[in-house]
Enzyme design. Structure first.
Site, PDB file in Angstrom:
ATOM      1  N   LYS A  12       0.853  -1.194   0.000  1.00 23.09           N
ATOM      2  CA  LYS A  12       0.000   0.000   0.000  1.00 23.09           C
ATOM      3  C   LYS A  12       0.885   1.238   0.000  1.00 23.09           C
ATOM      4  O   LYS A  12       1.690   1.436   0.916  1.00 23.09           O
ATOM      5  CB  LYS A  12      -0.910   0.014   1.230  1.00 23.09           C
ATOM      6  CG  LYS A  12      -2.099   0.951   1.105  1.00 23.09           C
ATOM      7  CD  LYS A  12      -3.088   0.422   0.077  1.00 23.09           C
ATOM      8  CE  LYS A  12      -4.464   1.072   0.214  1.00 23.09           C
ATOM      9  NZ  LYS A  12      -5.413   0.508  -0.766  1.00 23.09           N
ATOM     10  N   THR A  57      -3.728  -5.026   0.545  1.00 20.47           N
ATOM     11  CA  THR A  57      -3.136  -3.713   0.780  1.00 20.47           C
ATOM     12  C   THR A  57      -4.039  -2.851   1.656  1.00 20.47           C
ATOM     13  O   THR A  57      -3.557  -1.990   2.386  1.00 20.47           O
ATOM     14  CB  THR A  57      -2.842  -2.997  -0.547  1.00 20.47           C
ATOM     15  OG1 THR A  57      -4.051  -2.740  -1.241  1.00 20.47           O
ATOM     16  CG2 THR A  57      -1.909  -3.824  -1.414  1.00 20.47           C
ATOM     17  N   ASP A  58      -5.344  -3.079   1.602  1.00 19.82           N
ATOM     18  CA  ASP A  58      -6.245  -2.344   2.476  1.00 19.82           C
ATOM     19  C   ASP A  58      -5.976  -2.680   3.937  1.00 19.82           C
ATOM     20  O   ASP A  58      -6.052  -1.809   4.809  1.00 19.82           O
ATOM     21  CB  ASP A  58      -7.701  -2.655   2.116  1.00 19.82           C
ATOM     22  CG  ASP A  58      -8.679  -1.736   2.832  1.00 19.82           C
ATOM     23  OD1 ASP A  58      -8.660  -0.522   2.542  1.00 19.82           O
ATOM     24  OD2 ASP A  58      -9.424  -2.228   3.702  1.00 19.82           O
ATOM     25  N   PHE A 152      34.476  27.036 -10.679  1.00 18.80           N
ATOM     26  CA  PHE A 152      34.446  25.875 -11.562  1.00 18.80           C
ATOM     27  C   PHE A 152      35.382  26.148 -12.728  1.00 18.80           C
ATOM     28  O   PHE A 152      35.028  26.872 -13.668  1.00 18.80           O
ATOM     29  CB  PHE A 152      33.033  25.591 -12.048  1.00 18.80           C
ATOM     30  CG  PHE A 152      32.893  24.255 -12.737  1.00 18.80           C
ATOM     31  CD1 PHE A 152      33.332  23.088 -12.137  1.00 18.80           C
ATOM     32  CD2 PHE A 152      32.318  24.168 -13.993  1.00 18.80           C
ATOM     33  CE1 PHE A 152      33.204  21.855 -12.773  1.00 18.80           C
ATOM     34  CE2 PHE A 152      32.181  22.944 -14.642  1.00 18.80           C
ATOM     35  CZ  PHE A 152      32.631  21.783 -14.023  1.00 18.80           C
ATOM     36  N   ARG A 169      31.180  32.050  -8.303  1.00 20.55           N
ATOM     37  CA  ARG A 169      29.828  31.760  -8.767  1.00 20.55           C
ATOM     38  C   ARG A 169      28.913  31.471  -7.583  1.00 20.55           C
ATOM     39  O   ARG A 169      29.370  31.162  -6.474  1.00 20.55           O
ATOM     40  CB  ARG A 169      29.815  30.554  -9.711  1.00 20.55           C
ATOM     41  CG  ARG A 169      30.196  29.242  -9.050  1.00 20.55           C
ATOM     42  CD  ARG A 169      29.984  28.049  -9.954  1.00 20.55           C
ATOM     43  NE  ARG A 169      30.319  26.783  -9.281  1.00 20.55           N
ATOM     44  CZ  ARG A 169      30.060  25.583  -9.775  1.00 20.55           C
ATOM     45  NH1 ARG A 169      29.439  25.461 -10.941  1.00 20.55           N
ATOM     46  NH2 ARG A 169      30.400  24.490  -9.109  1.00 20.55           N
ATOM     47  N   GLN A 212      30.752  18.191  -6.753  1.00 16.55           N
ATOM     48  CA  GLN A 212      31.181  16.871  -6.311  1.00 16.55           C
ATOM     49  C   GLN A 212      32.035  16.961  -5.048  1.00 16.55           C
ATOM     50  O   GLN A 212      31.878  16.152  -4.119  1.00 16.55           O
ATOM     51  CB  GLN A 212      31.978  16.168  -7.421  1.00 16.55           C
ATOM     52  CG  GLN A 212      31.143  15.703  -8.600  1.00 16.55           C
ATOM     53  CD  GLN A 212      31.038  16.745  -9.698  1.00 16.55           C
ATOM     54  OE1 GLN A 212      31.109  17.953  -9.428  1.00 16.55           O
ATOM     55  NE2 GLN A 212      30.854  16.300 -10.926  1.00 16.55           N
ATOM     56  N   ASN A 238      22.501  20.811  -9.426  1.00 15.43           N
ATOM     57  CA  ASN A 238      23.160  22.107  -9.477  1.00 15.43           C
ATOM     58  C   ASN A 238      22.147  23.123  -9.996  1.00 15.43           C
ATOM     59  O   ASN A 238      21.820  23.138 -11.186  1.00 15.43           O
ATOM     60  CB  ASN A 238      24.383  22.042 -10.393  1.00 15.43           C
ATOM     61  CG  ASN A 238      25.286  23.243 -10.232  1.00 15.43           C
ATOM     62  OD1 ASN A 238      24.886  24.268  -9.690  1.00 15.43           O
ATOM     63  ND2 ASN A 238      26.512  23.125 -10.707  1.00 15.43           N
ATOM     64  N   HIS A 240      21.475  26.170 -11.352  1.00 16.29           N
ATOM     65  CA  HIS A 240      22.322  27.148 -12.017  1.00 16.29           C
ATOM     66  C   HIS A 240      21.766  28.572 -11.866  1.00 16.29           C
ATOM     67  O   HIS A 240      20.572  28.815 -12.012  1.00 16.29           O
ATOM     68  CB  HIS A 240      22.445  26.817 -13.500  1.00 16.29           C
ATOM     69  CG  HIS A 240      23.029  25.466 -13.762  1.00 16.29           C
ATOM     70  ND1 HIS A 240      24.312  25.119 -13.401  1.00 16.29           N
ATOM     71  CD2 HIS A 240      22.496  24.356 -14.343  1.00 16.29           C
ATOM     72  CE1 HIS A 240      24.558  23.875 -13.756  1.00 16.29           C
ATOM     73  NE2 HIS A 240      23.468  23.381 -14.333  1.00 16.29           N
TER      74      HIS A 240
END
Length: 285
Positions: A12, A57-58, A152, A169, A212, A238, A240
């Site tokens: 469920k 599932t109930d 970077f 950045r 990373q 990321n 941007h």
């Protein structure tokens, strides 16, 4: 060539549960989304339609609500452990259970008044195979941003590269983190708060040469400080932010005005683990 039934499970999904602990003032509110998956001796239901080994599932949904009434919800991890162990230990055909929980945060406005918080969601995944329980805590949509101390440069450039290297950045992300505990016992709420804080501290305190590198620093910080955690898995998009060209208006832009792009985005994923970490057993990612 023969045809066989492969790995399978059922359950469920997304049972919504709101629990109010009313033992005196103030009240405590817990808001959960609970998904159960069961596996075991279930070949007959697939191959012949025999439901003799199927717990509906109930019934699983009803168990979630009944356990909330009978046991309360001390923490998402503890509640998940109760459910997973119950489904396996009470049903002979069921050999393994996985319970995934999302916990939505509410801020207290008074002794019995609350306001729903937006943003991040606390998570937990509990698996149990009849002998071993594995607990994975986590958080999703933990949105973080550093306005500087990120660069970077030095990346591969080929005929399709248009990205310019930068030594300053914005670094922004929405962290999805999951961390596996060494045992199925612990101060779940205290551990969660500490790990979350360590993730944020590492993001804030790391001069980033790549997302990373930041990811690894966050996982390493958790494992160094929290002995109860053996493995951290992180997924970090990321988000941007691009400088807007204001020169057509006769204006400069000294890293102040940005366009926040929602897609496409880089997605950085990684695992940081102890080299002697025990195997996870049932898949938990």
């Amino acid at each position: 060539m023969g045809i066989v039934l492969g790995a399978n499970q059922y359950g469920k999904a997304e049972t919504r549960l709101v629990h109010v602990a009313r033992a005196g003032e103030p009240h405590t509110l817990t808001d959960l989304n609970v998904s159960v998956a069961l596996a075991g001796d279930l070949a007959d239901v697939h191959l012949s339609g025999d439901n003799g080994h199927v717990l509906p599932t109930d019934t699983q949904k009803n168990t979630v609500y009944a356990f909330a009434r009978q046991h309360g919800v001390a923490s998402v991890e503890a509640f998940g452990l109760l459910l997973a162990r119950h489904f396996v230990d009470s049903q002979e055909p069921i050999h393994a259970a996985r319970v995934r929980l999302e916990s939505y945060s509410w801020s207290r406005l008074g002794p019995h008044s609350f306001q729903r918080d937006g943003g991040e969601v606390r998570t937990a995944t509990v698996t149990y195979d009849g002998s071993t329980a594995t607990v994975v805590s986590g958080v999703t949509d933990l949105v973080l941003l550093n306005s500087t101390d990120s660069e970077f440069v030095g990346f591969i450039e080929d005929g399709y590269t248009t990205l310019a290297p930068t030594t300053d950045r914005i670094l922004a992300t929405a962290v999805t983190a999951r961390w596996r505990h060494a045992t199925a016992d612990g101060d779940w709420d205290g551990s969660y708060a500490a790990v979350r804080s360590l993730l944020v501290e590492a993001f804030v305190g790391t001069y980033s040469r790549s997302l990373q590198q930041t990811l690894y620093a966050m996982g390493e910080r958790v494992l160094t400080a929290r002995p109860e955690v053996v493995e951290v898995r992180l997924a970090m998009p990321n988000r941007h932010h691009f400088l807007v060209d204001l020169s057509p208006f006769g204006l400069d832009n000294p890293n102040e005005v940005y366009f926040a792009a929602d897609r496409p985005y880089g997605l950085i994923e990684g695992t940081v683990a102890r080299d002697d970490a025990p195997a996870a057993g049932l898949a938990w990612w």
